[in-house]
Design an enzyme around this catalytic site. Sequence first.
Site, PDB file in Angstrom:
ATOM      1  N   ASN A   7      50.364  46.773  38.974  1.00  0.00           N
ATOM      2  CA  ASN A   7      48.969  46.359  39.147  1.00  0.00           C
ATOM      3  C   ASN A   7      48.163  47.169  38.136  1.00  0.00           C
ATOM      4  OD1 ASN A   7      46.388  45.825  39.951  1.00  0.00           O
ATOM      5  ND2 ASN A   7      46.692  46.389  42.098  1.00  0.00           N
ATOM      6  N   ARG A  91      50.618  41.829  39.324  1.00  0.00           N
ATOM      7  CA  ARG A  91      49.453  41.279  40.018  1.00  0.00           C
ATOM      8  C   ARG A  91      48.460  40.873  38.933  1.00  0.00           C
ATOM      9  NH1 ARG A  91      44.424  44.256  42.764  1.00  0.00           N
ATOM     10  NH2 ARG A  91      43.404  42.352  43.414  1.00  0.00           N
ATOM     11  N   ARG A 241      29.533  46.209  46.657  1.00  0.00           N
ATOM     12  CA  ARG A 241      29.083  44.873  46.248  1.00  0.00           C
ATOM     13  C   ARG A 241      28.197  44.264  47.327  1.00  0.00           C
ATOM     14  NH1 ARG A 241      34.951  43.092  45.242  1.00  0.00           N
ATOM     15  NH2 ARG A 241      35.484  44.234  43.360  1.00  0.00           N
ATOM     16  N   GLU A 384      50.923  43.515  49.663  1.00  0.00           N
ATOM     17  CA  GLU A 384      50.864  42.599  48.517  1.00  0.00           C
ATOM     18  C   GLU A 384      52.037  42.832  47.567  1.00  0.00           C
ATOM     19  OE1 GLU A 384      46.844  44.087  48.695  1.00  0.00           O
ATOM     20  OE2 GLU A 384      46.229  42.368  47.498  1.00  0.00           O
TER      21      GLU A 384
END
Length: 401
Positions: A7, A91, A241, A384
Amino acid sequence: MNVLVLNCGSSSIKYQFINPGEGQTLARGVIDRIGMMGAVLTHTRHDGHTIKLSGEILDHTMGIEYVLAVLLSPNHGVIKDKSEIHAVGHRVVHGGETFSNSVLITPEVMQVLRDNIELAPLHNPHNIRGIKACEKHLPDVPQVAVFDTAFHQKMPKHVYLYGLPFVLYKRYKIRRYGFHGTSHRYVSDRAAQLMNKPLESLRIITCHLGNGCSMAAIKGGRSIDTSMGFTPLEGLLMGTRSGDLDPSIILYIMGKEGLALSEATTLLNKHSGMLGVSGESSDMREIEQAVAEGNPKAKTAFTMFCYRIKKYIGAYASAMGGLDTVVFTGGIGENSSRVRSEVLSDMTFLGIHLDDHKNSSGEGAREITKDDSPVKVLVIPTNEELVIARDTERIVTEDNA
Ligand code: ADP
């Protein structure tokens, strides 16, 4: 088969070396501060042996060289020869509209990844750098791309289009893509297994709550809606965010504060969310601590965070015509019983009867609703990397067949 799962971020490389057949992680680690002074590699072997190495790691090519060196190291490693790395799984954040599944990386796929840079300028360039670095250091090893967007690619058109002139979709591919797809896919599969029911028969809402947060409505094993959109900014309140807001606000603030595009982007992505509202922290543990100390702004941020999740649960139950299961995952979803109980309060009308004792105790994958609760709520640690390793093994094996 041994798969190196990578990743690659802007200044970091996270890796796991996995045997997907046995579901075993042989080693894992992360390099931080790539391209900065004092990069650090932290590496942990399956037996718990951990080392930290520091040095000047100028770019991703050098970073991959370090990862391979530590995997091969007689003192800290797990393999004797590079040939024991059979495949690499990456990823990749954005697959655009091209990829609804993981793919073997070919020159044509690389071209599409480059074409998608505009859609994910903060992520895809680093993923591409990681792939290039592996081509250099592991030239004969097949590589597979696993996309964050892929699981959501089958959403219906009325879900993925925005209320904008259609020509903008045609011209710039402006639409909802959704992210965290690998995690939503993994936990929904696991939920069906844990409930001992076919995935095809279930209506599941998955809540991936980490630094980035998103939810998905998964009906019959397909993501039919998700809260992140064209970018990961939309939807839930996150660490830094904003999530959903009236688009006019951005234009208004840009005018009032004289902000350039890049400054507005930074404001919404890095200075908003729980950090912006609380003025304290983006980290849920610190927010919870501040709430416990009576900090009113932290309390507002915490309540906003939970309320949005509650609102999306209602929306997605409606979208699916009912609900069988809610799944919590990610650092917050897996660990914060306070968030779960606030989100699920007063939800008996939907058939959710939380068991307070189960919610605040236990660990690992588990159910936290009362035995007779019509809708089950599960906590499932996401994985993941295992999904990426499994997809990589399957695709490489099919390609060799
Ligand atoms: P990322 O999205 O970067 O993978 P994680 O999934 O690790 O991040 O989630 C990080 C978030 O999880 C942080 O807000 C952190 O405070 C929160 N978290 C981790 N452990 C706990 C805990 N025990 N209680 C509450 N929040 C937690």
